[in-house]
Design an enzyme around this catalytic site. Structure first.
Site, short mmCIF file in Angstrom:
data_model
loop_
_atom_site.label_atom_id
_atom_site.label_comp_id
_atom_site.label_asym_id
_atom_site.label_seq_id
_atom_site.Cartn_x
_atom_site.Cartn_y
_atom_site.Cartn_z
N ASP A 1 -11.39 2.78 3.84
CA ASP A 1 -11.92 1.52 3.72
C ASP A 1 -13.73 1.31 3.46
OD1 ASP A 1 -10.26 -0.84 3.87
OD2 ASP A 1 -9.67 -0.56 5.85
N GLN B 1 -5.11 -1.50 9.21
CA GLN B 1 -5.18 -2.68 8.57
C GLN B 1 -5.74 -3.85 9.54
OE1 GLN B 1 -4.07 -3.41 5.70
NE2 GLN B 1 -4.38 -5.49 5.57
N LYS C 1 0.92 -1.26 -0.10
CA LYS C 1 -0.12 -0.01 -0.11
C LYS C 1 0.84 1.16 -0.01
CE LYS C 1 -4.01 -2.21 1.99
NZ LYS C 1 -4.86 -2.58 3.21
#
Ligand SMILES: Nc1nc2c(c(=O)[nH]1)N[C@@H](CN(C=O)c1ccc(C(=O)N[C@@H](CCC(=O)O)C(=O)O)cc1)CN2
Length: 296
Positions: free
Chosen positions: A121, A98, A54
């Site tokens: 997200d 995460q 990422k």
């Protein structure tokens, strides 16, 4: 029938190219750079790989990457304090924590502490509710990636029968909402669904997100169906570690019209859509036009 392979790796590279173009325009025309903060707690090996990718891809697209690696023993209060700092930071336009998180941390509480406008997200309850009610929202990256691939492959999805196998908050539920907003007739099936094969066999579009290695075989499919395999399962075969999907590739490919492979299908789209969501979050926060073709 031998299915067409939907190449997620190639598609993801094209998405990242479009993100990079948009970022370059923001820099050249306005002198600004979107920033993404990624927070990793603990030492989960797969998470470390994803977080590294990422950061690398964020920079390759010309954006600012802020990485926070916290020890496994981090307390919930410490993580919440970091998120409060990132919420207030004007250089940070997207925040991602995460998953999975260590057991001492309540993931729901943490996700809901992120400013919804920076929630790239799309897991914050406010974004979940907005998606469910058809309002503009941040859309979870994996289902967004599946939708973009389906749109490119099928064109209009209107009126198609879509079956989503799996009801997770991260994939199954938002995927079903997205397909519904494309005017599909949507069924969510799961481990307790009766006559699962019969239900699956009605699908023009089958999205498999059950987390069970190669559970879906060719006899679950209508001939010519489009199959999106979200599963990423590590298994041992012939003494070697292999990555397989939720679909048994060979038998499904002999019945389906098109199918995503594992690896190289949905997985790469997840990170590409995270980058797309970061640019979208920047543009929305500054009342600018959103990048075309990168949103739901
Ligand atoms: N906060 C989040 N946590 C997690 C998410 C998420 O979307 N948000 N998704 C997954 C992990 N994930 C990204 O974070 C992810 C998974 C897989 C891939 C990928 O490119 N997979 C490759 C195979 C890579 C390998 O060899 O392991 C592929 O399928 O081709 C990217 C991102 C859980 N956590």
């Amino acid at each position: 029938m031998t299915a067409q392979i939907i190449d997620g790796k190639n598609f993801a590279a094209r998405i990242r190219g479009r993100v990079a173009d948009h970022v370059a325009r923001l820099r050249d025309e306005r002198g600004v750079t979107p920033g993404l903060a990624v927070v990793l707690v603990g030492d989960d090996p797969a998470s470390q790989v994803y977080v590294r990718s990422k950061g690398k891809m964020t920079k390759e697209c010309g954006m600012e990457s802020f990485e926070y690696r916290l020890p496994e023993t981090t307390s919930e209060a410490e993580l919440l304090a970091l998120i409060a700092k990132l919420n207030a930071d004007g250089a940070v336009h997207g925040i991602l924590v995460q998953l999975p998180l260590p057991a001492q941390i309540d993931a729901e509480l943490v996700i809901n502490s992120i400013d919804p406008s920076k929630d790239v997200d799309g897991f914050h309850v406010s974004n979940v509710g907005r998606l469910a009610t058809g309002q503009r929202s941040m859309v979870p990256c994996t289902p967004l990636g599946c939708l973009l691939m389906l749109r490119e492959h099928c064109g209009s999805l209107s009126g198609l029968n879509a079956v989503v196998l799996g009801r997770s908050n991260i994939v199954g539920k938002p995927m079903a909402q997205l397909l519904l907003s494309e005017s599909c007739t949507v069924t969510i099936a799961h481990s307790r669904t009766r006559d699962l094969q019969d239900v699956a066999r009605r699908a023009d579009i089958l999205v498999a997100a059950v987390g069970r290695p190669e559970m879906v075989t060719g006899d679950y499919l209508k001939a010519g169906a489009t199959v999106i395999d979200v599963g990423i399962n590590r298994v041992e075969r012939d003494g070697k570690n292999r990555l397989v999907g939720d679909c048994h590739f060979e038998s499904c490919a002999s019945v389906a019209g098109a199918i995503t492979p594992v690896p190289g299908g949905v997985g790469p789209m997840t990170i590409a859509c995270l980058l797309a969501n970061t640019v979208t979050a920047y543009c929305r926060a500054h009342d600018l036009p959103e990048p075309e073709g990168l949103t739901a």
